[in-house]
Design an enzyme around this catalytic site. Structure first.
Site, PDB file in Angstrom:
ATOM      1  N   ASP A  41       0.830  -1.205   0.000  1.00 41.46           N
ATOM      2  CA  ASP A  41       0.000   0.000   0.000  1.00 41.46           C
ATOM      3  C   ASP A  41       0.869   1.261   0.000  1.00 41.46           C
ATOM      4  O   ASP A  41       1.982   1.248   0.514  1.00 41.46           O
ATOM      5  CB  ASP A  41      -0.911  -0.022   1.235  1.00 41.46           C
ATOM      6  CG  ASP A  41      -2.085   0.924   1.097  1.00 41.46           C
ATOM      7  OD1 ASP A  41      -2.342   1.420  -0.015  1.00 41.46           O
ATOM      8  OD2 ASP A  41      -2.761   1.165   2.122  1.00 41.46           O
TER       9      ASP A  41
ATOM     10  N   ASN B  10     -11.071  -2.675  -5.263  1.00 43.09           N
ATOM     11  CA  ASN B  10     -10.325  -1.663  -6.034  1.00 43.09           C
ATOM     12  C   ASN B  10     -11.028  -1.269  -7.340  1.00 43.09           C
ATOM     13  O   ASN B  10     -10.670  -0.272  -7.965  1.00 43.09           O
ATOM     14  CB  ASN B  10      -8.886  -2.121  -6.320  1.00 43.09           C
ATOM     15  CG  ASN B  10      -7.975  -2.073  -5.105  1.00 43.09           C
ATOM     16  OD1 ASN B  10      -7.077  -2.892  -4.950  1.00 43.09           O
ATOM     17  ND2 ASN B  10      -8.201  -1.107  -4.222  1.00 43.09           N
TER      18      ASN B  10
HETATM   19  C1  IPE Z   1      -5.379  -2.744  -0.156  1.00 49.36           C
HETATM   20  O1  IPE Z   1      -5.067  -1.406  -0.309  1.00 49.36           O
HETATM   21  C2  IPE Z   1      -5.386  -3.412  -1.500  1.00 49.36           C
HETATM   22  C3  IPE Z   1      -4.083  -3.578  -2.143  1.00 49.36           C
HETATM   23  C4  IPE Z   1      -2.932  -3.230  -1.634  1.00 49.36           C
HETATM   24  C5  IPE Z   1      -4.116  -4.198  -3.438  1.00 49.36           C
HETATM   25  P1  IPE Z   1      -6.205  -0.274  -0.460  1.00 49.36           P
HETATM   26  O2  IPE Z   1      -5.480   1.005  -0.592  1.00 49.36           O
HETATM   27  O3  IPE Z   1      -7.165  -0.643  -1.508  1.00 49.36           O
HETATM   28  O4  IPE Z   1      -6.941  -0.397   0.953  1.00 49.36           O
HETATM   29  P2  IPE Z   1      -7.830   0.669   1.740  1.00 49.36           P
HETATM   30  O5  IPE Z   1      -8.865   1.167   0.787  1.00 49.36           O
HETATM   31  O6  IPE Z   1      -6.912   1.766   2.176  1.00 49.36           O
HETATM   32  O7  IPE Z   1      -8.373  -0.089   2.914  1.00 49.36           O
HETATM   33  C1  IPE Z   2      -1.560   0.352  -3.413  1.00 47.33           C
HETATM   34  O1  IPE Z   2      -1.366   1.724  -3.436  1.00 47.33           O
HETATM   35  C2  IPE Z   2      -1.839  -0.195  -4.795  1.00 47.33           C
HETATM   36  C3  IPE Z   2      -3.193  -0.729  -4.980  1.00 47.33           C
HETATM   37  C4  IPE Z   2      -4.153  -0.715  -4.083  1.00 47.33           C
HETATM   38  C5  IPE Z   2      -3.505  -1.297  -6.255  1.00 47.33           C
HETATM   39  P1  IPE Z   2      -2.581   2.755  -3.382  1.00 47.33           P
HETATM   40  O2  IPE Z   2      -2.958   3.107  -4.775  1.00 47.33           O
HETATM   41  O3  IPE Z   2      -3.666   2.239  -2.521  1.00 47.33           O
HETATM   42  O4  IPE Z   2      -1.865   3.994  -2.704  1.00 47.33           O
HETATM   43  P2  IPE Z   2      -2.462   4.977  -1.609  1.00 47.33           P
HETATM   44  O5  IPE Z   2      -2.996   4.122  -0.494  1.00 47.33           O
HETATM   45  O6  IPE Z   2      -3.558   5.736  -2.273  1.00 47.33           O
HETATM   46  O7  IPE Z   2      -1.307   5.816  -1.195  1.00 47.33           O
HETATM   47 MG    MG Z   3      -4.089   2.409  -0.549  1.00 45.65          MG
END
Ligand code: IPE
Ligand code: IPE
Ligand code: MG
Length: 227
Positions: free
Chosen positions: A16, A64
């Site tokens: 993340d 997602n």
């Molecule tokens: C969890 O991260 C999913 C992945 C890393 C693929 P998210 O960024 O989607 O999670 P939330 O929304 O902060 O809980």
């Molecule tokens: C994790 O990074 C990647 C996926 C969930 C696919 P994020 O895109 O969630 O990054 P933040 O949480 O917005 O920084």
């Molecule tokens: Mg995230």
């Protein structure tokens, strides 16, 4: 009496913080995802220097899809590029690909690429498991339905129908970016996993950070409810 250092056989990571990494650098979000793929590549290369037999990465959750369409497109395109560019390396490095989640409902060309990658890496000894279109609650519900069809619904029969049935038990779960939640990842499997939460944003996560988490793991006392 000296006890053997406990080693993590199965490590899972909630990767993340790509978006925040890009934001801090005043770059488009997709750049964060691109750097995130580079972090994955470096980590997979480092696996041979660790005791880790299986690395499970949360790449795309079933939630997602709620993101803007152009970001979802960027993520799917990165997936296509990554499989194409890194498959030869997986084969050369004895890495076996495994996929968790409802990946068969992704775009047909991605499904075909993944099927090919699974077939070509089937003999690998170290597993890279990628969670794609994955949600743990749906996984558990589906496993319970299958277990019911097969006979008695027990902890064992549910576990045998999860995407992780053939993987070692989950030892260590890492989440980057400072968020302290599971976001519907491996809810069943994490029952007794050790957890490491780090502020590092995913694109900045290096094999040294994995080593550090493995060190923390080896110092943890696991009790599994006993004493
Ligand atoms: C969890 O991260 C999913 C992945 C890393 C693929 P998210 O960024 O989607 O999670 P939330 O929304 O902060 O809980
Ligand atoms: C994790 O990074 C990647 C996926 C969930 C696919 P994020 O895109 O969630 O990054 P933040 O949480 O917005 O920084
Ligand atoms: Mg995230």
């Amino acid at each position: 009496m000296s006890e053997k250092q406990q080693e993590a056989r199965h490590v899972a990571i909630i990767m993340d913080g790509n978006g925040r990494w890009a934001k801090r650098k005043h770059l488009p979000r997709v750049m964060g995802h691109r750097k995130g793929v580079e972090a994955v590549r470096a980590l997979v290369r480092s696996l041979k220097d660790t005791p880790v037999e299986c690395l499970t990465l949360y790449a795309f959750s079933s939630e997602n899809w709620k993101r803007p369409e152009d970001e979802v497109d960027d993520l799917m395109n990165l997936m296509r590029k990554f499989i194409k560019s890194d498959l030869p390396e997986f084969i050369a490095n004895d890495v076996k690909l495994h996929i968790l989640g409802d990946w068969r409902s992704l775009a047909p060309d991605i499904v075909a690429m993944l099927e090919d990658a699974l077939a070509q890496t089937a003999k690998g000894s170290r597993t890279l498991a990628v969670a794609l279109n994955y949600g743990a609650q749906a996984e558990i519900a589906a496993a319970a339905r299958l277990a019911a069809k097969q006979g008695e619904v027990t902890e064992e029969s549910i576990a045998a129908n999860l995407y992780t049935a053939d993987l070692p038990p989950l030892d260590l779960l890492i989440r980057t970016s400072g968020e302290v939640r599971l976001s519907n990842f491996l809810l069943w499997q994490a029952a007794y996993a050790e957890m490491v939460f780090t502020e590092i944003l995913w694109p900045d996560f290096t094999p040294a950070h994995l080593m550090d988490a493995l060190d923390q793991f080896s110092g943890r006392e696991r009790r599994f409810g006993g004493r």
